[in-house]
Design a protein around this motif. Structure first.
Motif: not given
Length: 163
Positions: A92-94, A131-135
């Motif tokens: 989650x952090x990564x 960004x949205x995919x990672x978030x």
């Protein structure tokens, strides 16, 4: 070569003309505010994630020290659950860090777009989507970690799970 490219008066004049308009610069700043606020929100969520990750790591360390002397079935189950939580928290952090990095790229691209002639809207959109995919992926992992924490607490009666 790059210095010559930048030193060219045509390019310098072109850049000055493109950014001389206060309204144009204001528009770029306005457009970059939403991603900047998202970056601040990601940082706040990451602060919570890191606090949980630190608590989990400390608990694993204490449990491993305890298990060096006496190993019980309950401790073994808790250690396995904590390791799963640590893996989810680290992921989650990564992923949230990647979201923060790509949102910084979006902000940079918004400003760069004012200085260059080629249209980079597609690149900016791709960076926003990444960004949205990672978030979303980071938040899903964070939710999974909290689910594992909640389900494990009710089964083992472990002490405070931390925040």
């Amino acid at each position: 070569m790059i210095v010559e490219f930048i030193a060219s008066t045509n390019i310098a004049e072109d850049l000055l003309q493109r950014t001389a308009s206060t309204l144009r610069v204001q528009e770029i700043v306005r457009l970059s505010l939403a991603p900047a606020f998202l970056l601040a929100a990601i940082g706040a969520v990451m602060n919570v994630m890191m606090a949980r990750l630190i608590w989990i790591a400390n608990r694993i360390e204490r449990l491993e020290e305890k298990m060096a002397d006496v190993r019980t079935e309950k401790d073994t189950r808790e250690l396995a659950r904590l390791r799963r939580r640590r893996k989810l928290s680290q992921r989650a952090v990564m992923l949230s860090t990647l979201a923060a990095l790509t949102i910084c790229v979006v902000i940079a691209l918004l400003f760069i777009s004012a200085f260059i002639t080629p249209q980079i809207g597609t690149i900016t959109a791709i960076a926003w989507i990444l960004t949205m995919v990672f978030l979303i992926s980071g938040l899903v992992n964070f939710a999974a970690e909290t689910y594992v924490a909640a389900s494990g607490q009710s089964k083992t009666g472990a002490e405070d799970e931390g925040s």
